[in-house]
Write an enzyme that holds these catalytic residues in place. Sequence first.
Site, PDB file in Angstrom:
ATOM      1  N   GLU A 176       0.794  -1.412  -0.216  1.00  0.00           N
ATOM      2  CA  GLU A 176       0.464   0.303   0.108  1.00  0.00           C
ATOM      3  C   GLU A 176       1.044   1.098  -0.052  1.00  0.00           C
ATOM      4  OE1 GLU A 176       0.805  -1.929   2.507  1.00  0.00           O
ATOM      5  OE2 GLU A 176      -0.699  -1.455   4.115  1.00  0.00           O
ATOM      6  N   ARG A 177       1.972   1.312   0.083  1.00  0.00           N
ATOM      7  CA  ARG A 177       2.847   2.112   0.318  1.00  0.00           C
ATOM      8  C   ARG A 177       3.406   2.894  -1.233  1.00  0.00           C
ATOM      9  NH1 ARG A 177       2.767   1.415   4.789  1.00  0.00           N
ATOM     10  NH2 ARG A 177       4.197   0.050   6.274  1.00  0.00           N
ATOM     11  N   SER A 226       8.361  -9.318   5.632  1.00  0.00           N
ATOM     12  CA  SER A 226       8.983  -9.719   6.782  1.00  0.00           C
ATOM     13  C   SER A 226       9.019 -10.131   6.815  1.00  0.00           C
ATOM     14  CB  SER A 226       9.137  -8.314   7.907  1.00  0.00           C
ATOM     15  OG  SER A 226       7.705  -8.075   8.146  1.00  0.00           O
ATOM     16  N   CYS A 281      16.226  -5.964   0.419  1.00  0.00           N
ATOM     17  CA  CYS A 281      16.497  -7.508   1.077  1.00  0.00           C
ATOM     18  C   CYS A 281      17.950  -8.286   0.663  1.00  0.00           C
ATOM     19  CB  CYS A 281      15.492  -8.432   0.915  1.00  0.00           C
ATOM     20  SG  CYS A 281      15.455  -9.137  -1.302  1.00  0.00           S
ATOM     21  N   GLU A 384      16.498  -6.425  11.480  1.00  0.00           N
ATOM     22  CA  GLU A 384      17.218  -5.919  10.463  1.00  0.00           C
ATOM     23  C   GLU A 384      16.604  -4.753   9.992  1.00  0.00           C
ATOM     24  OE1 GLU A 384      13.845  -7.108   7.131  1.00  0.00           O
ATOM     25  OE2 GLU A 384      15.636  -7.310   6.318  1.00  0.00           O
TER      26      GLU A 384
HETATM   27  P1  NAD Z   1       5.662  -6.618   5.080  1.00  0.00           P
HETATM   28  O1  NAD Z   1       5.358  -7.543   5.342  1.00  0.00           O
HETATM   29  O2  NAD Z   1       5.519  -5.015   5.802  1.00  0.00           O
HETATM   30  O3  NAD Z   1       4.649  -5.591   3.893  1.00  0.00           O
HETATM   31  C1  NAD Z   1       5.057  -7.077   2.860  1.00  0.00           C
HETATM   32  C2  NAD Z   1       3.479  -6.993   2.405  1.00  0.00           C
HETATM   33  O4  NAD Z   1       2.351  -7.848   3.074  1.00  0.00           O
HETATM   34  C3  NAD Z   1       2.681  -5.798   2.197  1.00  0.00           C
HETATM   35  O5  NAD Z   1       1.929  -6.082   0.820  1.00  0.00           O
HETATM   36  C4  NAD Z   1       1.857  -5.378   2.906  1.00  0.00           C
HETATM   37  O6  NAD Z   1       0.253  -4.736   3.010  1.00  0.00           O
HETATM   38  C5  NAD Z   1       1.238  -7.358   3.461  1.00  0.00           C
HETATM   39  N1  NAD Z   1       1.185  -6.856   5.590  1.00  0.00           N
HETATM   40  C6  NAD Z   1       1.760  -5.734   6.224  1.00  0.00           C
HETATM   41  N2  NAD Z   1       1.785  -6.143   7.487  1.00  0.00           N
HETATM   42  C7  NAD Z   1       0.260  -7.458   7.306  1.00  0.00           C
HETATM   43  C8  NAD Z   1      -0.142  -8.563   8.205  1.00  0.00           C
HETATM   44  N3  NAD Z   1      -0.685  -7.795   9.153  1.00  0.00           N
HETATM   45  N4  NAD Z   1      -0.889  -9.377   7.763  1.00  0.00           N
HETATM   46  C9  NAD Z   1      -0.882  -9.832   6.263  1.00  0.00           C
HETATM   47  N5  NAD Z   1      -0.254  -8.646   5.347  1.00  0.00           N
HETATM   48  C10 NAD Z   1      -0.216  -8.089   5.583  1.00  0.00           C
HETATM   49  O7  NAD Z   1       7.316  -5.960   3.810  1.00  0.00           O
HETATM   50  P2  NAD Z   1       7.814  -4.372   3.368  1.00  0.00           P
HETATM   51  O8  NAD Z   1       7.830  -2.731   4.999  1.00  0.00           O
HETATM   52  O9  NAD Z   1       6.404  -3.603   2.606  1.00  0.00           O
HETATM   53  O10 NAD Z   1       8.366  -4.991   2.936  1.00  0.00           O
HETATM   54  C11 NAD Z   1      10.072  -5.007   3.430  1.00  0.00           C
HETATM   55  C12 NAD Z   1      10.463  -6.285   4.364  1.00  0.00           C
HETATM   56  O11 NAD Z   1      10.585  -7.012   2.894  1.00  0.00           O
HETATM   57  C13 NAD Z   1      12.159  -6.624   4.427  1.00  0.00           C
HETATM   58  O12 NAD Z   1      11.974  -7.120   5.469  1.00  0.00           O
HETATM   59  C14 NAD Z   1      12.708  -6.922   3.553  1.00  0.00           C
HETATM   60  O13 NAD Z   1      13.509  -8.016   4.023  1.00  0.00           O
HETATM   61  C15 NAD Z   1      11.467  -8.055   2.782  1.00  0.00           C
HETATM   62  N6  NAD Z   1      12.062  -7.996   1.390  1.00  0.00           N
HETATM   63  C16 NAD Z   1      12.055  -9.408   0.747  1.00  0.00           C
HETATM   64  C17 NAD Z   1      12.720  -9.835  -0.405  1.00  0.00           C
HETATM   65  C18 NAD Z   1      12.993 -11.687  -0.334  1.00  0.00           C
HETATM   66  O14 NAD Z   1      13.135 -12.256  -1.849  1.00  0.00           O
HETATM   67  N7  NAD Z   1      13.256 -12.003   0.627  1.00  0.00           N
HETATM   68  C19 NAD Z   1      12.749  -9.428  -0.959  1.00  0.00           C
HETATM   69  C20 NAD Z   1      12.253  -7.961  -0.480  1.00  0.00           C
HETATM   70  C21 NAD Z   1      11.643  -7.529   0.863  1.00  0.00           C
END
Ligand code: NAD
Length: 499
Positions: A176-177, A226, A281, A384
């Site tokens: 959503e960001r 995350s 990541c 992280e």
């Molecule tokens: P986030 O976990 O906050 O959000 C990811 C997605 O989950 C978003 O679409 C969000 O709307 C949804 N979400 C958030 N809270 C939720 C909840 N309580 N219940 C259900 N869905 C929910 O992550 P972010 O801040 O958008 O991205 C950064 C993170 O992603 C970092 O931890 C990074 O390391 C990780 N990442 C990992 C990879 C990989 O391939 N391992 C790649 C890119 C990013």
Amino acid sequence: MQELTHYIGGEHVKGTSGRFADVYNPATGEVQAKVPLASTDEVAKAVEIAAKAQPAWAATNPQRRARVMMAFVGLLNRDMDKLAEALSSEHGKTLPDAKGDVQRGLEVVEYCIGAPELLKGEYTDSAGPGIDMYSMKQPLGVTAGITPFNFPAMIPMWMFAPALACGNSFILKPSERDPSVPLMLAELMEEAGLPKGVLQVVNGDKEAVDALLHHPVVQSIGFVGSTPIAEYIYGTGCANGKRVQCFGGAKNHMIIMPDADMDQAADALIGAGYGAAGERCMAISVAVPVGDETADRLIEKLVPRIEKLKVGPYTAGNDVDYGPVVTAAAKQNILGLIQSGVDQGAELVVDGRDFSLQGYEDGFFVGPHLFDRVTPDMDIYKKEIFGPVLSTVRAGSYEEAIQLAIDHEYGNGTAIFTRDGDAARDFANRINIGMVGINVPIPVPLAYHTFGGWKKSVFGDLNQHGPDAFKFYTRTKTVTSRWPSGIKEGGEFNFRAMD
Ligand code: NAD
């Protein structure tokens, strides 16, 4: 104020839940749009449309599906500047970095053009008398993906390109960001020839995610984000009988051996530690020099390079090394962790806390930080940070260095810098981490290999893109077919081996 939409059934559809999230321009701190947050009913509507659209798409032969991918690649190239601009304005990363985001997704689309070859099944002629046996790779049906803010072009494409190439329909729930680029990608897929309803974008938060996780028609869930959310989605999705793959957070170590080219290692750390403001990541967030003398030489090389880093808005073009972080909350979290590092006794060699940019005082900029003498018990080592903060942990020996990376709970990426092939080989063999760089700081595999970490960086069995994606988005069906000739033999009651 711009009101963004969902993309459902091939149309831009206004949100009806009455709930919205703010979309910022991180460079200025201004809200530039609001994005609707879907209700359970809105998600159900998208699932219904996806289920109706999928059979005809699955029946479209793989070569024709591949042609849609081919046309999509052309459109991505045509609109590269527009996509990068939209991406940078919501995410904050520099324009060249935003183009890299699109490009790394585009390369997976290119790989998916090989769908006809990748979807070929297996065939055994005459497995028994008059019996042939063949295995088909069939699509799952309605599939869905939930993606993070940090690669709003690349990660959606890593998911939807193979899902669609395999004959599935796909519902994307982007972050959503920065939801604008995912919406643009769905439009471009349709321009490339994808039938309406096969790819949809439903914007939202936990409510939309939960609706997908609990909908019985949704066959698979892909997630990147995350670790705590990855763990939740994996558990809930599996409990609901879905095929699930979740990719989580990271803490990537780079080991610097005493024989490493120190200029090369320092340059690599600057790009891998501070590029995209550390919001990758695969960013290197921990430098592990082996021996005090190596550590001293490394710090000496790093400091002037860090001091020269140019932090600014993407509108400054190529003149910027990295931009703001994504939200004010992300900034606060990073600053809080930096303070914990200071409080817990790490040495803050480069302190970017008072960084400020004239004209952009309300932007979410964080200056570059370098910590030395970080120890494994500190929060800045365990957690992280996802910001422009590099921690140095001094190791007494190679064994101590590799053990640090082995013991850390995350296992996404890692790197070793050395001139010694034996040390590099030993490291690559023993390390319990999914992606390893040897004198390469960000070892993101290309589209035709697979991407995935180990340990708490992943939940599920198959990696993203490459051949694994074609396994994740298909099911195997094996047919044993008999066309008897001659006299019928009557019933067969034993479970027999083929004669
Ligand atoms: P986030 O976990 O906050 O959000 C990811 C997605 O989950 C978003 O679409 C969000 O709307 C949804 N979400 C958030 N809270 C939720 C909840 N309580 N219940 C259900 N869905 C929910 O992550 P972010 O801040 O958008 O991205 C950064 C993170 O992603 C970092 O931890 C990074 O390391 C990780 N990442 C990992 C990879 C990989 O391939 N391992 C790649 C890119 C990013």
